[in-house]
Design a protein around this motif. Sequence first.
Motif, mmCIF file in Angstrom:
data_model
loop_
_atom_site.group_PDB
_atom_site.id
_atom_site.type_symbol
_atom_site.label_atom_id
_atom_site.label_comp_id
_atom_site.label_asym_id
_atom_site.label_seq_id
_atom_site.Cartn_x
_atom_site.Cartn_y
_atom_site.Cartn_z
ATOM 1 N N TYR A 1 0.816 -1.214 0.000
ATOM 2 C CA TYR A 1 0.000 0.000 0.000
ATOM 3 C C TYR A 1 0.855 1.272 0.000
ATOM 4 O O TYR A 1 0.473 2.284 -0.597
ATOM 5 N N PHE A 2 1.993 1.216 0.674
ATOM 6 C CA PHE A 2 2.843 2.398 0.829
ATOM 7 C C PHE A 2 4.290 2.003 0.528
ATOM 8 O O PHE A 2 4.964 1.424 1.385
ATOM 9 N N PRO A 3 4.781 2.297 -0.673
ATOM 10 C CA PRO A 3 6.127 1.856 -1.070
ATOM 11 C C PRO A 3 7.256 2.415 -0.211
ATOM 12 O O PRO A 3 8.309 1.801 -0.108
ATOM 13 N N ALA A 4 7.059 3.585 0.391
ATOM 14 C CA ALA A 4 8.105 4.200 1.220
ATOM 15 C C ALA A 4 7.493 4.683 2.532
ATOM 16 O O ALA A 4 6.302 4.985 2.606
ATOM 17 N N LYS A 5 8.308 4.744 3.543
ATOM 18 C CA LYS A 5 7.832 5.175 4.855
ATOM 19 C C LYS A 5 7.196 6.565 4.777
ATOM 20 O O LYS A 5 6.176 6.831 5.412
ATOM 21 N N GLU A 6 7.801 7.447 3.997
ATOM 22 C CA GLU A 6 7.270 8.812 3.894
ATOM 23 C C GLU A 6 5.836 8.831 3.357
ATOM 24 O O GLU A 6 5.045 9.702 3.714
ATOM 25 N N ASP A 7 5.517 7.870 2.502
ATOM 26 C CA ASP A 7 4.172 7.831 1.930
ATOM 27 C C ASP A 7 3.103 7.581 2.990
ATOM 28 O O ASP A 7 1.940 7.941 2.802
ATOM 29 N N LEU A 8 3.484 6.960 4.100
ATOM 30 C CA LEU A 8 2.539 6.724 5.182
ATOM 31 C C LEU A 8 1.984 8.043 5.728
ATOM 32 O O LEU A 8 0.828 8.114 6.149
ATOM 33 N N ALA A 9 2.813 9.064 5.740
ATOM 34 C CA ALA A 9 2.390 10.360 6.267
ATOM 35 C C ALA A 9 1.787 11.262 5.204
ATOM 36 O O ALA A 9 0.994 12.146 5.513
ATOM 37 N N LEU A 10 2.162 11.025 3.950
ATOM 38 C CA LEU A 10 1.808 11.982 2.893
ATOM 39 C C LEU A 10 0.647 11.534 2.017
ATOM 40 O O LEU A 10 0.386 12.165 0.995
ATOM 41 N N HIS A 11 -0.055 10.475 2.416
ATOM 42 C CA HIS A 11 -1.150 10.017 1.553
ATOM 43 C C HIS A 11 -2.205 11.098 1.372
ATOM 44 O O HIS A 11 -2.885 11.138 0.348
ATOM 45 N N ARG A 12 -2.336 12.001 2.342
ATOM 46 C CA ARG A 12 -3.330 13.076 2.216
ATOM 47 C C ARG A 12 -2.985 13.985 1.039
ATOM 48 O O ARG A 12 -3.882 14.521 0.383
ATOM 49 N N PHE A 13 -1.712 14.160 0.784
ATOM 50 C CA PHE A 13 -1.313 14.961 -0.366
ATOM 51 C C PHE A 13 -1.429 14.147 -1.653
ATOM 52 O O PHE A 13 -1.716 14.709 -2.712
ATOM 53 N N ALA A 14 -1.199 12.841 -1.549
ATOM 54 C CA ALA A 14 -1.346 11.991 -2.726
ATOM 55 C C ALA A 14 -2.768 12.068 -3.264
ATOM 56 O O ALA A 14 -3.004 12.019 -4.470
ATOM 57 N N ASP A 15 -3.734 12.192 -2.357
ATOM 58 C CA ASP A 15 -5.129 12.298 -2.779
ATOM 59 C C ASP A 15 -5.372 13.551 -3.623
ATOM 60 O O ASP A 15 -6.330 13.618 -4.379
ATOM 61 N N HIS A 16 -4.491 14.548 -3.467
ATOM 62 C CA HIS A 16 -4.636 15.814 -4.204
ATOM 63 C C HIS A 16 -3.699 15.892 -5.404
ATOM 64 O O HIS A 16 -3.658 16.918 -6.079
ATOM 65 N N GLU A 17 -2.977 14.813 -5.659
ATOM 66 C CA GLU A 17 -1.904 14.855 -6.645
ATOM 67 C C GLU A 17 -2.378 15.307 -8.026
ATOM 68 O O GLU A 17 -1.715 16.091 -8.698
ATOM 69 N N ASP A 18 -3.525 14.794 -8.455
ATOM 70 C CA ASP A 18 -4.021 15.159 -9.786
ATOM 71 C C ASP A 18 -5.221 16.096 -9.717
ATOM 72 O O ASP A 18 -5.971 16.226 -10.672
ATOM 73 N N GLU A 19 -5.367 16.775 -8.579
ATOM 74 C CA GLU A 19 -6.533 17.632 -8.378
ATOM 75 C C GLU A 19 -6.592 18.773 -9.391
ATOM 76 O O GLU A 19 -7.641 19.030 -9.994
ATOM 77 N N ALA A 20 -5.474 19.468 -9.590
ATOM 78 C CA ALA A 20 -5.468 20.581 -10.538
ATOM 79 C C ALA A 20 -5.786 20.093 -11.945
ATOM 80 O O ALA A 20 -6.527 20.747 -12.690
ATOM 81 N N ALA A 21 -5.243 18.934 -12.302
ATOM 82 C CA ALA A 21 -5.525 18.371 -13.622
ATOM 83 C C ALA A 21 -7.006 18.058 -13.769
ATOM 84 O O ALA A 21 -7.609 18.310 -14.827
#
Length: 211
Positions: free
Chosen positions: A59-79
């Motif tokens: 689910y989370f390839p890197a430890k940092e992704d555990l904390a940043l999933h909230r930003f991942a949800d916005h990754e393609d928001e502008a697009a």
Amino acid sequence: MSGENMSGEMGLRERKKRLTYRAISDAAIALFLERGFDAVSVAEVAAAADVSKPTLFRYFPAKEDLALHRFADHEDEAARVVAARPADVAPLEALRRHYLDGLSRRDPVTGLNDEPGVLAFHRLLYGTPSLVARLHAYQGRSERALAEALRGAGVEGLAARLAAGQIVAVQRVLAEENWRRIAAGERAEDVERDAVSAAELAFAQLREGIG
């Protein structure tokens, strides 16, 4: 098996995946906020979420992704905003309206949010260099997605990449300024007026050029 049953099973699996994803991240963030990002191991997060380490890494390839999933949800928001805009609305105007709406909703991504949980998360994020570095990777993917959407809207070649980079950078700077003021003790309601003015200025510069 009927198509309806297959669809139902796929829907159930997807819901279970989302629940597991959320449970792992919630457990991780709770530990990070309590003890600090660097003091918590991936094994401890997996144990707290009641999953194995291999499952966690699926689910989370890197430890940092555990904390940043909230930003991942916005990754393609502008697009998505550009792609879904009405035909008579220019891409930049659609993004301006969306950002201002985010300010009015106190979307944490805009930095204009003083809820204790959001403040604690932002302190964790901006106080951890590895998370800040990982966030830049998310923003790079956001730029690429936005550039592709702008090409679909008729902006050609390098111009689409340049515009996407400028737009994502502007939104980042605006959010950081809002967060800086709130972290210093100001309330979101007191910052909002200046945040709106800054956003209008920023999008005007994007629209007209710096000069």
